[in-house]
Motif scaffolding. Sequence first.
Motif, PDB file in Angstrom:
ATOM      1  N   LEU A  72      -1.907  -8.458 -16.659  1.00 12.99           N
ATOM      2  CA  LEU A  72      -1.526  -8.014 -15.332  1.00 12.99           C
ATOM      3  C   LEU A  72      -2.443  -8.590 -14.250  1.00 12.99           C
ATOM      4  CD1 LEU A  72      -0.066  -6.029 -17.236  1.00 12.99           C
ATOM      5  CD2 LEU A  72      -0.470  -4.257 -15.516  1.00 12.99           C
ATOM      6  N   PRO A  73      -1.862  -8.989 -13.118  1.00 10.57           N
ATOM      7  CA  PRO A  73      -2.677  -9.435 -11.980  1.00 10.57           C
ATOM      8  C   PRO A  73      -3.296  -8.227 -11.284  1.00 10.57           C
ATOM      9  CG  PRO A  73      -0.381  -9.390 -11.356  1.00 10.57           C
ATOM     10  CD  PRO A  73      -0.423  -9.040 -12.830  1.00 10.57           C
ATOM     11  N   LYS A  74      -4.064  -8.480 -10.235  1.00  9.35           N
ATOM     12  CA  LYS A  74      -4.654  -7.358  -9.515  1.00  9.35           C
ATOM     13  C   LYS A  74      -3.536  -6.507  -8.915  1.00  9.35           C
ATOM     14  CE  LYS A  74      -5.431  -9.869  -5.160  1.00  9.35           C
ATOM     15  NZ  LYS A  74      -6.464 -10.287  -4.187  1.00  9.35           N
ATOM     16  N   PRO A  75      -3.741  -5.210  -8.795  1.00 11.49           N
ATOM     17  CA  PRO A  75      -2.673  -4.323  -8.320  1.00 11.49           C
ATOM     18  C   PRO A  75      -2.283  -4.604  -6.874  1.00 11.49           C
ATOM     19  CG  PRO A  75      -4.764  -3.145  -8.442  1.00 11.49           C
ATOM     20  CD  PRO A  75      -4.977  -4.470  -9.095  1.00 11.49           C
ATOM     21  N   THR A  76      -1.019  -4.360  -6.576  1.00 11.87           N
ATOM     22  CA  THR A  76      -0.526  -4.488  -5.213  1.00 11.87           C
ATOM     23  C   THR A  76      -0.977  -3.275  -4.404  1.00 11.87           C
ATOM     24  OG1 THR A  76       1.539  -3.314  -5.714  1.00 11.87           O
ATOM     25  CG2 THR A  76       1.496  -5.706  -6.082  1.00 11.87           C
ATOM     26  N   GLY A  77      -0.731  -3.340  -3.110  1.00  9.96           N
ATOM     27  CA  GLY A  77      -1.069  -2.208  -2.265  1.00  9.96           C
ATOM     28  C   GLY A  77      -0.354  -0.941  -2.695  1.00  9.96           C
ATOM     29  N   ARG A  78       0.914  -1.069  -3.081  1.00 12.07           N
ATOM     30  CA  ARG A  78       1.673   0.097  -3.544  1.00 12.07           C
ATOM     31  C   ARG A  78       1.109   0.637  -4.842  1.00 12.07           C
ATOM     32  NH1 ARG A  78       6.107   1.181  -6.854  1.00 12.07           N
ATOM     33  NH2 ARG A  78       7.411   2.932  -6.140  1.00 12.07           N
ATOM     34  N   ILE A  98       5.756  -5.468 -30.097  1.00 10.83           N
ATOM     35  CA  ILE A  98       4.299  -5.571 -30.107  1.00 10.83           C
ATOM     36  C   ILE A  98       3.863  -6.021 -28.720  1.00 10.83           C
ATOM     37  CG2 ILE A  98       2.289  -6.731 -31.120  1.00 10.83           C
ATOM     38  CD1 ILE A  98       4.057  -7.317 -33.602  1.00 10.83           C
ATOM     39  N   VAL A  99       2.887  -5.357 -28.147  1.00  9.12           N
ATOM     40  CA  VAL A  99       2.346  -5.763 -26.857  1.00  9.12           C
ATOM     41  C   VAL A  99       0.844  -5.990 -26.997  1.00  9.12           C
ATOM     42  CG1 VAL A  99       1.936  -5.131 -24.451  1.00  9.12           C
ATOM     43  CG2 VAL A  99       4.109  -4.557 -25.531  1.00  9.12           C
ATOM     44  N   LEU A 100       0.419  -7.180 -26.576  1.00  9.25           N
ATOM     45  CA  LEU A 100      -1.000  -7.523 -26.595  1.00  9.25           C
ATOM     46  C   LEU A 100      -1.508  -7.497 -25.159  1.00  9.25           C
ATOM     47  CD1 LEU A 100      -0.718 -10.642 -28.955  1.00  9.25           C
ATOM     48  CD2 LEU A 100      -0.978  -8.250 -29.610  1.00  9.25           C
ATOM     49  N   PHE A 101      -2.423  -6.605 -24.857  1.00  5.36           N
ATOM     50  CA  PHE A 101      -2.974  -6.502 -23.512  1.00  5.36           C
ATOM     51  C   PHE A 101      -4.182  -7.426 -23.387  1.00  5.36           C
ATOM     52  CE2 PHE A 101      -0.500  -2.590 -23.288  1.00  5.36           C
ATOM     53  CZ  PHE A 101      -0.112  -2.571 -21.953  1.00  5.36           C
ATOM     54  N   ASP A 102      -4.006  -8.486 -22.595  1.00  8.14           N
ATOM     55  CA  ASP A 102      -5.110  -9.385 -22.270  1.00  8.14           C
ATOM     56  C   ASP A 102      -5.836  -8.766 -21.078  1.00  8.14           C
ATOM     57  OD1 ASP A 102      -6.857 -11.401 -21.746  1.00  8.14           O
ATOM     58  OD2 ASP A 102      -5.370 -12.962 -21.459  1.00  8.14           O
ATOM     59  N   ARG A 103      -6.779  -7.934 -21.379  1.00  7.57           N
ATOM     60  CA  ARG A 103      -7.375  -6.962 -20.474  1.00  7.57           C
ATOM     61  C   ARG A 103      -6.351  -5.862 -20.221  1.00  7.57           C
ATOM     62  NH1 ARG A 103     -12.319  -8.104 -18.957  1.00  7.57           N
ATOM     63  NH2 ARG A 103     -13.077 -10.244 -18.718  1.00  7.57           N
ATOM     64  N   SER A 104      -6.844  -4.691 -19.901  1.00  2.84           N
ATOM     65  CA  SER A 104      -5.971  -3.531 -19.879  1.00  2.84           C
ATOM     66  C   SER A 104      -6.445  -2.536 -18.840  1.00  2.84           C
ATOM     67  CB  SER A 104      -5.982  -2.886 -21.269  1.00  2.84           C
ATOM     68  OG  SER A 104      -7.303  -2.403 -21.553  1.00  2.84           O
TER      69      SER A 104
END
Length: 274
Positions: A72-78, A98-104
């Motif tokens: 995930l990229p940095k969060p949006t304002g919302r 299966i989901v691999l979280f590259d950072r979480s």
Amino acid sequence: MAGKKMTKLPRAAYESELLRLQTELAKLQEWVRAEGARLVVVFEGRDAAGKGGTIKRVTEHLNPRVARIAALPKPTGRQRTQWYFQRYVEHLPAAGEIVLFDRSWYNRAGVERVMGFCTKKEYQRFLHQCPIFERMLVEDGILLRKYWFSVSDTEQETRFRKRLEDPLRRWKLSPMDLESITSWEAYSRAKDAMLVHTDIVEAPWYIVESDDKRRARLNMIAHLLGTVPYQEVGPPVIELPERPPSTGYQRPPRDLQTYVPDHADGLRPGDRTT
């Protein structure tokens, strides 16, 4: 293995075992799909610790419709106004995925805490809610595995320098990465606090020594396979049909279409391209 000096694993041994483990990962994938299981694997660690390379080897021969990466990229304002875990929940697997979280969600325990991207109150709330959140995932039947890739300060700096000099990997080096050098001890304290609060019985942390990338990849994959009670699922019976007789179709003339030039035809043994 903690504190143990490891010799670099020979490439031949690494590649042979990696292929075997990747074959087992394909079996795991089919079991997840057939059983309707849900598997979440969290990859965390310092910058240049080898998370991305390991994820690449895990997914190399898997079906992207079954095994996907959430980076995930940095969060949006919302999103900043939502419950912190909300945007991660959207990426959790459905049955057979299966989901691999590259950072979480652990960004809050690491970079956000160290760099001041969250308040002290938000950080403390995370440490309180995270174990509750993960227990809810496990209670709902999700298989949750968490891996922390541990790299030494000297090895991290070596990898940063290689990235700086390699045009193919230069994109991996950001100003935020460089902060991990000057803030090494702050990140260490944040990691220690994170482990104290979130290393729970239902979802323990597993530490991967990653100064040797080859060993780290094999050790992590072998451990993951050993913690999931998968079984080999027989492949469906598939038979290639006989090609039917021609009905008179003729391909249009080649000069009516635009073809990619044959760049490869001009190459000779020993040639190098840039």
